[in-house]
Design a protein around this motif. Structure first.
Motif, short mmCIF file in Angstrom:
data_model
loop_
_atom_site.label_atom_id
_atom_site.label_comp_id
_atom_site.label_asym_id
_atom_site.label_seq_id
_atom_site.Cartn_x
_atom_site.Cartn_y
_atom_site.Cartn_z
N ALA A 1 -2.96 -2.71 -3.92
CA ALA A 1 -1.76 -1.89 -3.74
C ALA A 1 -0.76 -2.31 -4.80
CB ALA A 1 -1.20 -2.06 -2.34
N SER B 1 3.62 -0.07 -3.56
CA SER B 1 3.69 0.42 -2.18
C SER B 1 5.06 1.03 -1.95
CB SER B 1 3.43 -0.70 -1.18
OG SER B 1 2.10 -1.15 -1.27
N ASN C 1 -0.94 0.20 3.98
CA ASN C 1 -1.38 -1.06 3.41
C ASN C 1 -2.19 -1.87 4.40
OD1 ASN C 1 -0.14 -0.70 0.95
ND2 ASN C 1 1.69 -1.87 1.48
#
Length: 424
Positions: free
Chosen positions: A183, A186, A298
């Motif tokens: 990620a 984010s 996430n």
């Protein structure tokens, strides 16, 4: 209405406006911010000292633009989360260099940008999350026991911005859902109540996140995740929405390779300029909310930086087994010959069957034996004897320093096929 810049255009522009003298991100300290502030042309930028840190360092408020819509951006309220501090000055350089361009003209005539590039300079000096009091500033929105938190709250109350940008870094173990991909960016439109209600301000923040998603994913497909929107009653981003300033949270995360600074700064630059131009042009209000809602959530512990797959591993005791070795990595500051240096440090975080986790890099360990790198070091291609069993043990918490050995044709000798090493 002027079209916003394409991600490819902004990515190329970043090469022109990147700061050539910037130190490694973990070494961006208050003195560097002051030097960058002094370079801002006063005919375009206004600078004031909005407050001071616990140890007396100035908290700078940089203003640019004359538009009726007030926008507040703040970075590095956690001292060890430095990426957006540098990125903000690269956005300023873009505005300075292209101030006559129609897109920048529209931005400056529609918006007034207010930025606090480094909210926690004492923490930055120590490269630690908390301030000099030991308080997490981002959990001080209600009690306001930190001078840094009081400064941010007072600035918000004075400016009454219609939108805010809360800029952070996140754990390098964060993956995009169960994809196994890092990620690298984010996003979140934080909730302003426990029910996670929507109002016009939060809906705008979601649409800005959708704009950022489309811009960043054009450069790094599959590497944009969505932060948890659980309401945190103590946090600034959540309370900003309650006070009337909806926020866009941008968390910068992991990147493949040791030199992560440049690609992560590029992504931040593209994210910030895309969203500000969309806000100025009015295109943000037309963004598809579905592009926000469909951002994968996430997984905060779903990623290793390196996984060695299916190697022969000696644990602390017992016979060797076939297993995976998961290693984490993180930015750190170390002292070398009396001076601070920025490093990517790492450690062994897990052993066994790690097939459910993603990795920034996967190393094929089949047919190889993994042992700790000896103190004297080794080089790939060396022929060495297998170390004694007491020196072969791999365990969680060790530094991420391994060599992968293959039996050589010479009796009792092993070839060093691969070295995996991070700083201590």
């Amino acid at each position: 209405m002027i079209e916003i810049s394409s991600p490819a255009t902004l990515s190329a522009l970043w090469e022109e406006v990147r700061l050539p003298e910037r130190p490694p991100l973990p070494l961006v300290r208050h003195a560097q911010v002051e030097a960058w502030v002094r370079r801002l042309p006063p005919d375009l930028f206004q600078v004031e000292v909005a407050g001071h840190s616990v140890e007396g360092r100035a908290l700078y408020h940089v203003q640019v633009g004359q538009g009726p819509r007030q926008v507040l951006l703040w970075s590095q309220m956690h001292g060890d989360e430095p990426t957006a501090t540098t990125a903000l000055f690269e956005v300023f350089e873009y505005v300075r260099r292209y101030r006559e361009h129609p897109r920048v003209q529209e931005l400056l005539s529609t918006l007034t940008l207010h930025a606090v590039p480094m909210l926690n300079p004492d923490g930055a000096e120590r490269f630690q999350r908390v301030n000099a009091q030991g308080i997490d500033i981002n959990r001080d929105a209600l009690r306001l026991q930190t001078p840094e938190g009081r400064t941010l709250k007072a600035l918000r109350d004075r400016l009454q911005p219609s939108i805010g940008f809360n800029l952070h870094n996140q754990d390098w173990r964060t993956s995009v859902g169960t994809s196994g991909k890092p990620a690298s960016i984010s996003l979140l439109a934080p909730a302003f109540d426990a029910a996670r209600s929507d109002n016009p301000g939060r809906l705008l923040a979601k649409k800005l996140c959708a704009v950022i998603r489309d811009a960043v994913e054009a450069l790094v497909p599959g590497q944009v995740g969505r932060y948890s929107d659980a309401f945190e009653v103590r946090a600034f981003g959540d309370n900003m929405g309650l006070w009337g300033t909806p926020a866009v949270l941008i968390e910068t995360g992991p990147w493949a390779g040791i030199d992560a600074d440049a690609p992560l700064l590029r992504l931040n630059f593209v994210a910030l300029v895309s969203s500000l131009e969309a806000l100025a042009s009015g295109q943000a209000e037309q963004a598809d909310l579905g592009r926000y809602d469909s951002i994968p959530l996430n997984d905060g512990k779903g990623l290793f930086h390196v996984v060695v797959k299916e190697a022969h591993v000696f644990g602390e005791a017992g016979e060797a087994f076939i297993g995976d070795i998961g290693m984490t990595a993180f930015m750190a500051v170390r002292q070398r010959q009396g001076a601070p240096v920025a490093v990517i440090a790492g450690q062994i975080a897990d052993l066994g069957d790690l097939r459910v986790f993603g990795a920034v890099e996967t190393v094929d360990g089949r047919g190889l034996t993994a042992v700790p790198l000896p103190p004297r070091g080794a080089r790939e291609g060396d022929l060495i004897p297998l170390p004694p069993r007491s020196l072969c043990g791999v365990k969680v918490g060790q530094p991420a320093e391994l060599m992968l050995l293959r039996p050589a044709k010479s009796a009792g000798m092993w070839r060093v096929e691969r070295i995996v090493r991070f700083e201590r």
